[in-house]
Design a protein around this motif. Structure first.
Motif, PDB file in Angstrom:
ATOM      1  N   ALA A  96       0.909  -1.268   0.085  1.00 21.19           N
ATOM      2  CA  ALA A  96       0.028  -0.086  -0.030  1.00 21.19           C
ATOM      3  C   ALA A  96       0.799   1.350   0.058  1.00 21.19           C
ATOM      4  O   ALA A  96       0.478   2.094  -0.520  1.00 21.19           O
ATOM      5  CB  ALA A  96      -0.865  -0.078   1.018  1.00 21.19           C
ATOM      6  N   ASP A  97       2.006   1.195   0.694  1.00 26.27           N
ATOM      7  CA  ASP A  97       3.005   2.424   0.606  1.00 26.27           C
ATOM      8  C   ASP A  97       3.494   2.929  -0.621  1.00 26.27           C
ATOM      9  O   ASP A  97       3.866   4.059  -0.664  1.00 26.27           O
ATOM     10  CB  ASP A  97       4.039   2.016   1.710  1.00 26.27           C
ATOM     11  CG  ASP A  97       3.816   1.433   2.870  1.00 26.27           C
ATOM     12  OD1 ASP A  97       2.712   1.742   3.352  1.00 26.27           O
ATOM     13  OD2 ASP A  97       4.431   0.655   3.362  1.00 26.27           O
ATOM     14  N   VAL A  98       3.517   1.879  -1.728  1.00 22.35           N
ATOM     15  CA  VAL A  98       4.353   2.439  -2.850  1.00 22.35           C
ATOM     16  C   VAL A  98       3.321   2.682  -4.061  1.00 22.35           C
ATOM     17  O   VAL A  98       3.453   3.123  -5.216  1.00 22.35           O
ATOM     18  CB  VAL A  98       5.022   1.221  -3.294  1.00 22.35           C
ATOM     19  CG1 VAL A  98       6.183   1.068  -2.486  1.00 22.35           C
ATOM     20  CG2 VAL A  98       4.410  -0.105  -3.698  1.00 22.35           C
ATOM     21  N   MET A  99       2.005   2.748  -3.560  1.00 15.79           N
ATOM     22  CA  MET A  99       0.795   3.185  -4.663  1.00 15.79           C
ATOM     23  C   MET A  99       0.943   4.222  -5.232  1.00 15.79           C
ATOM     24  O   MET A  99       0.837   4.319  -6.554  1.00 15.79           O
ATOM     25  CB  MET A  99      -0.540   2.958  -4.023  1.00 15.79           C
ATOM     26  CG  MET A  99      -1.133   1.742  -2.983  1.00 15.79           C
ATOM     27  SD  MET A  99      -1.663   0.465  -4.246  1.00 15.79           S
ATOM     28  CE  MET A  99      -3.194   1.143  -4.486  1.00 15.79           C
ATOM     29  N   THR A 100       1.263   5.407  -4.434  1.00 20.53           N
ATOM     30  CA  THR A 100       1.443   6.561  -5.146  1.00 20.53           C
ATOM     31  C   THR A 100       2.553   6.779  -6.114  1.00 20.53           C
ATOM     32  O   THR A 100       2.606   7.202  -7.423  1.00 20.53           O
ATOM     33  CB  THR A 100       1.750   7.568  -4.194  1.00 20.53           C
ATOM     34  OG1 THR A 100       0.659   7.529  -3.339  1.00 20.53           O
ATOM     35  CG2 THR A 100       1.607   9.268  -4.817  1.00 20.53           C
ATOM     36  N   GLN A 101       3.782   5.931  -5.801  1.00 22.91           N
ATOM     37  CA  GLN A 101       4.877   5.910  -6.663  1.00 22.91           C
ATOM     38  C   GLN A 101       4.498   5.144  -7.982  1.00 22.91           C
ATOM     39  O   GLN A 101       4.854   5.544  -9.142  1.00 22.91           O
ATOM     40  CB  GLN A 101       5.981   5.183  -5.970  1.00 22.91           C
ATOM     41  CG  GLN A 101       7.271   4.889  -6.738  1.00 22.91           C
ATOM     42  CD  GLN A 101       7.380   3.652  -6.949  1.00 22.91           C
ATOM     43  OE1 GLN A 101       7.255   2.521  -6.274  1.00 22.91           O
ATOM     44  NE2 GLN A 101       7.594   3.023  -8.267  1.00 22.91           N
ATOM     45  N   VAL A 102       3.956   4.102  -7.734  1.00 26.75           N
ATOM     46  CA  VAL A 102       3.441   3.045  -9.046  1.00 26.75           C
ATOM     47  C   VAL A 102       2.562   3.859  -9.628  1.00 26.75           C
ATOM     48  O   VAL A 102       2.842   4.027 -11.167  1.00 26.75           O
ATOM     49  CB  VAL A 102       2.834   1.850  -8.392  1.00 26.75           C
ATOM     50  CG1 VAL A 102       2.367   1.138  -9.600  1.00 26.75           C
ATOM     51  CG2 VAL A 102       3.901   1.051  -7.868  1.00 26.75           C
ATOM     52  N   GLN A 103       1.556   4.580  -9.296  1.00 23.25           N
ATOM     53  CA  GLN A 103       0.738   5.426 -10.104  1.00 23.25           C
ATOM     54  C   GLN A 103       1.309   6.344 -11.014  1.00 23.25           C
ATOM     55  O   GLN A 103       1.249   6.369 -11.945  1.00 23.25           O
ATOM     56  CB  GLN A 103      -0.236   6.058  -9.131  1.00 23.25           C
ATOM     57  CG  GLN A 103      -1.409   6.698  -9.925  1.00 23.25           C
ATOM     58  CD  GLN A 103      -2.567   7.434  -8.933  1.00 23.25           C
ATOM     59  OE1 GLN A 103      -2.176   7.378  -7.831  1.00 23.25           O
ATOM     60  NE2 GLN A 103      -3.456   7.834  -9.615  1.00 23.25           N
ATOM     61  N   ASN A 104       2.297   7.455 -10.232  1.00 23.45           N
ATOM     62  CA  ASN A 104       2.901   8.198 -10.930  1.00 23.45           C
ATOM     63  C   ASN A 104       3.699   7.508 -12.037  1.00 23.45           C
ATOM     64  O   ASN A 104       4.181   8.167 -13.128  1.00 23.45           O
ATOM     65  CB  ASN A 104       3.949   9.045  -9.995  1.00 23.45           C
ATOM     66  CG  ASN A 104       2.762   9.817  -9.128  1.00 23.45           C
ATOM     67  OD1 ASN A 104       1.846  10.170  -9.307  1.00 23.45           O
ATOM     68  ND2 ASN A 104       3.597  10.177  -7.732  1.00 23.45           N
ATOM     69  N   ASP A 105       4.591   6.591 -11.629  1.00 20.40           N
ATOM     70  CA  ASP A 105       5.427   6.082 -12.820  1.00 20.40           C
ATOM     71  C   ASP A 105       4.680   5.416 -13.918  1.00 20.40           C
ATOM     72  O   ASP A 105       4.933   5.418 -15.002  1.00 20.40           O
ATOM     73  CB  ASP A 105       6.233   4.961 -12.266  1.00 20.40           C
ATOM     74  CG  ASP A 105       7.379   5.313 -11.193  1.00 20.40           C
ATOM     75  OD1 ASP A 105       7.433   6.530 -11.045  1.00 20.40           O
ATOM     76  OD2 ASP A 105       8.174   4.656 -10.767  1.00 20.40           O
ATOM     77  N   ILE A 106       3.625   4.762 -13.696  1.00 18.53           N
ATOM     78  CA  ILE A 106       2.701   4.512 -15.004  1.00 18.53           C
ATOM     79  C   ILE A 106       2.261   5.473 -15.756  1.00 18.53           C
ATOM     80  O   ILE A 106       2.260   5.464 -16.994  1.00 18.53           O
ATOM     81  CB  ILE A 106       1.530   3.579 -14.426  1.00 18.53           C
ATOM     82  CG1 ILE A 106       2.166   1.989 -13.717  1.00 18.53           C
ATOM     83  CG2 ILE A 106       0.560   3.389 -15.338  1.00 18.53           C
ATOM     84  CD1 ILE A 106       0.891   1.517 -13.241  1.00 18.53           C
ATOM     85  N   THR A 107       1.899   6.557 -14.974  1.00 17.66           N
ATOM     86  CA  THR A 107       1.456   7.909 -15.796  1.00 17.66           C
ATOM     87  C   THR A 107       2.656   8.236 -16.562  1.00 17.66           C
ATOM     88  O   THR A 107       2.404   8.708 -18.019  1.00 17.66           O
ATOM     89  CB  THR A 107       0.782   8.954 -14.934  1.00 17.66           C
ATOM     90  OG1 THR A 107       0.130   8.315 -13.885  1.00 17.66           O
ATOM     91  CG2 THR A 107       0.097   9.838 -15.596  1.00 17.66           C
ATOM     92  N   THR A 108       3.854   8.546 -16.127  1.00 18.61           N
ATOM     93  CA  THR A 108       4.912   8.988 -16.935  1.00 18.61           C
ATOM     94  C   THR A 108       5.159   8.189 -18.110  1.00 18.61           C
ATOM     95  O   THR A 108       5.305   8.570 -19.304  1.00 18.61           O
ATOM     96  CB  THR A 108       6.129   9.247 -15.805  1.00 18.61           C
ATOM     97  OG1 THR A 108       5.618   9.703 -14.749  1.00 18.61           O
ATOM     98  CG2 THR A 108       7.222  10.021 -16.388  1.00 18.61           C
ATOM     99  N   MET A 109       5.128   6.711 -17.532  1.00 21.78           N
ATOM    100  CA  MET A 109       5.523   5.924 -18.668  1.00 21.78           C
ATOM    101  C   MET A 109       4.498   5.753 -20.060  1.00 21.78           C
ATOM    102  O   MET A 109       4.887   5.971 -21.168  1.00 21.78           O
ATOM    103  CB  MET A 109       5.627   4.736 -17.987  1.00 21.78           C
ATOM    104  CG  MET A 109       6.257   3.467 -18.993  1.00 21.78           C
ATOM    105  SD  MET A 109       5.904   1.981 -18.697  1.00 21.78           S
ATOM    106  CE  MET A 109       4.347   1.704 -19.395  1.00 21.78           C
ATOM    107  N   LEU A 110       3.113   5.879 -19.541  1.00 27.62           N
ATOM    108  CA  LEU A 110       2.357   5.829 -20.620  1.00 27.62           C
ATOM    109  C   LEU A 110       2.097   7.080 -21.455  1.00 27.62           C
ATOM    110  O   LEU A 110       1.943   7.080 -22.574  1.00 27.62           O
ATOM    111  CB  LEU A 110       0.795   5.575 -19.996  1.00 27.62           C
ATOM    112  CG  LEU A 110       0.755   4.028 -19.636  1.00 27.62           C
ATOM    113  CD1 LEU A 110      -0.771   4.152 -19.081  1.00 27.62           C
ATOM    114  CD2 LEU A 110       0.703   3.202 -20.790  1.00 27.62           C
ATOM    115  N   LEU A 111       2.655   7.965 -20.855  1.00 25.60           N
ATOM    116  CA  LEU A 111       2.347   9.325 -21.664  1.00 25.60           C
ATOM    117  C   LEU A 111       3.790   9.403 -22.668  1.00 25.60           C
ATOM    118  O   LEU A 111       3.394   9.872 -23.863  1.00 25.60           O
ATOM    119  CB  LEU A 111       2.790  10.674 -20.567  1.00 25.60           C
ATOM    120  CG  LEU A 111       1.554  11.128 -19.585  1.00 25.60           C
ATOM    121  CD1 LEU A 111       2.005  12.052 -18.785  1.00 25.60           C
ATOM    122  CD2 LEU A 111       0.501  11.831 -20.562  1.00 25.60           C
TER     123      LEU A 111
END
Lengths: 408, 236
Positions: free
Chosen positions: A235-250
């Motif tokens: 649960a702690d890394v949710m924000t990091q994963v979310q941000n990384d996915i967004t950056t990568m997909l963009l």
């Protein structure tokens, strides 16, 4: 004066006027029991909502397509309608984003499904073997879809218990039976464990087939998926994963302006925290309303204690004449007030517990009583005794023995 | 031993000064039976409060067993009352919801006497005050006036005080019962050598003591043993 003597005096004073004592106690009983019941109902509601959200999957991040806009077009085709997510996006996430436990690309749609003359309309989701890990799905009979099922484009299906009941009758054995989706035959190989419904979505009414089969036979286009679900490692890394996915997909979709993104990333933790902030506000509100009745009960105690001090003025004078110090008198009256609230508190806790139990038994809500709220209730009732008993006790201890003895 | 030297007590209400005691001096030896007699308004109640360490004088010295009580704080006065003084009041002042034994044990509770010792001392005191043993577990509303006052006397005796202070002890009793109570005091004085100060406005009652201090308008007008002592035969 020993503690035993103080308790003996308190007992005899409180039992001297039983009706008044019990009426005064009633205020505290109602206050404490309503605090306990209200807080337990609030916590129960919070637990129910959280577990309902958790049942969708653990540490879940869902990526779904945004609106499609071509260059120069100002017409939006609606959120989720575009075909912008590809199986390549899913495998890129798995390879490039840290702290991901599993990635599940999905292709879903609603279809009319028939089996031996019965039919139903339900959601059919094309999945990979990662789906079980990401969405907490378990199979009660048979097996789930494997990687080789996907590679071999096998026309097999795992169905939810509700779907099985609709198609084959309640509790029947559906393994090995054939269902038709869009006219194509799929063989049932597994039944999922019931999860109950979450909100508008009944997770037990679903059919899972291999992703490749869904893309080829149902959608007719294997270049895109409808959603990608990602499970983060904690649960702690949710924000990091979310941000990384967004950056990568963009980056992958060649979009420089994040507001123009053709996809949306939804974080389960933010849903949970939004839901729990709603329920904790709700709990606080209930607790505050119940707390007010507790204060009213406390004022009742103070009222009774002041009456008692006046009534027993001569007794206080006598006690002082035979050698009671201010402290002795103070402790005696304070103990009476605290005894009233603590006994009232104990009965209140028992009643509140019973009420919460009844709410659970009646099936309204799974309430939960925490030890901390019981201890808190006791602490609060003792504190109320001290606060509202302080002034009357002080008044008693400061009485002049001569005037007190003369009091008629 | 009680020594009182030039005790004055002045009450100030608003602008009005009331001189309740205007310089009173006397000494009471251990084992004496003294009556303080005077009409209402004479200052005898004020004197009783000072002797009972319920109040401190405006000026003057009050020594009880060598302790100068006149400058004591509230809690120090409470300690003196607890250890050295036993009170008997006109209106008895027993706790109605407690038994006879519990009432007598009350001073010992505040004196932190161990529980087992309390009951033993209370029984001795009740016997000395002349109450029958079958009444010990009664509540005070089940007793007659004379019996109630004897419980009060037992309560005054129980902490083995230097001084028993009785404020109009017969005021609420008929003559016959009153005489029994006065007889009890005489017996305590003669047999147990208790120091007793009896405060009363009645000459008949005062004459049961060995010595009478007459007080009027805040001053002693007479202090002596000129009267014939009325002796009550022991009722045993």
């Amino acid at each position: 004066m020993t503690i035993r003597d103080t308790l003996h005096e308190t007992f005899s004073a409180l039992t001297a006027n039983k009706v008044r004592t019990s009426l005064t106690m009633l205020g505290i009983i109602i206050g404490i029991s309503s605090v306990i019941t209200m807080v337990s109902i609030g916590q129960g509601a919070q637990g129910a909502i959280q577990s309902s959200i958790q049942s969708i999957g653990s540490n879940l991040i869902i990526i779904y397509p945004g609106a499609q806009r071509g260059p120069g077009y100002q017409v939006s085709t609606g959120r989720g309608s575009s075909h912008t997510l590809t199986p390549g996006d899913a495998s890129a996430m798995e390879q490039n984003v840290a702290n991901i436990a599993a990635v599940s690309p999905e292709s879903s749609g609603r279809y009319q499904v028939t089996a031996k003359g019965t039919n139903t309309n339900t959601s059919v989701t094309g999945v990979t073997s990662a789906y079980t890990a990401v969405h907490n799905v378990q199979v009660s009979d048979g097996a789930f879809i494997t990687d080789s099922d996907n590679t071999n484009l096998r026309k097999i299906a795992v169905i939810g218990p509700t779907t099985r009941d609709d198609l084959f009758g309640a509790g029947s054995d559906a393994i090995g039976q054939v269902i038709r989706i869009k006219g194509l035959q799929f063989t049932v190989v597994g039944i999922t464990v019931s999860k109950g419904s979450s909100g508008f979505n009944n997770q037990d009414d679903a059919i899972y087939i291999p992703l490749s089969a869904a893309q080829l036979f149902l959608v007719g286009d294997s270049s895109y998926v409808s959603t990608i679900s990602v499970s983060a490692v904690s649960a702690d890394v949710m924000t990091q994963v979310q941000n990384d996915i967004t950056t990568m997909l963009l980056d992958r979709h060649h979009i420089s302006d994040p507001t123009q993104a053709d996809f949306n990333v939804l974080n389960q933790a933010s849903i949970v925290s939004a839901a729990s902030s709603v329920t904790s506000t709700f709990t606080l509100l209930l607790g505050a309303v119940a707390g007010i009745s507790l204060v009213v009960g406390g004022i009742g105690i103070m009222n009774m204690m002041l009456t008692t001090v006046t009534e027993r003025t001569r007794e206080i004078g006598l006690r002082k004449a035979i050698g009671a110090k201010r402290r002795d008198i103070n402790i005696q009256f304070l103990t009476e007030a605290v005894a009233l609230t603590v006994i009232g508190g104990a009965i209140g806790v028992a009643l509140g517990w019973g009420a919460a139990y009844a709410v659970t038994k009646l099936g309204l809500l799974q309430t939960s009583i925490s030890m901390s709220s019981v201890l808190l209730a006791f602490g609060v009732s003792a504190a109320i005794g001290i606060v509202f008993g302080y002034y009357p006790a002080r008044r008693a201890s400061r009485l002049n023995p001569i005037e007190a003895l003369r009091y008629e | 031993m009680i020594e009182i030297k030039n005790i004055k007590k002045t009450y100030i209400t608003g602008d009005v000064e009331t001189h309740a005691l205007r310089g009173v001096s006397f000494t009471v030896e251990d084992g004496e039976f003294v009556a303080i007699m005077g009409p209402s308004g004479s200052g005898k109640s004020t004197l009783m409060h000072l002797l009972g360490a319920l109040d401190t004088p405006t000026s003057g010295i009050y020594k009880l067993d060598g302790h100068d009580v006149s400058k004591f704080s509230d809690d120090e006065l409470a300690e003196i009352r607890r250890n050295r003084i036993g009170f008997v009041f006109q209106s008895f002042n027993l706790l109605p919801r407690a038994t006879v034994l519990r009432n007598v044990m009350l001073p010992l509770i505040y004196a932190n006497v161990p529980t087992e010792e309390r009951e033993r001392l209370a029984r001795i005191a009740l016997k000395n005050a002349g109450l029958d043993e079958d009444r010990f577990n009664h509540k005070s509303n089940q007793l007659s006036g004379g019996q109630i006052q004897r419980v009060a006397i037992a309560r005054a005796l129980v902490n083995n005080p230097s001084l028993i202070l009785a404020d109009e002890p017969t005021g609420n009793l008929d003559t016959q019962t009153g005489n029994i109570v006065l007889g009890t005091f005489q017996r305590l004085n003669e047999d147990l050598k208790r120091t007793i100060i009896l405060i009363t406005h009645e000459k008949d009652v005062a004459e049961h003591a060995d010595r009478i201090i007459h007080i009027r308008d805040g001053e002693i007008v007479e202090d002596g043993r000129k009267h014939t002592k009325r002796v009550i035969k022991h009722e045993q």
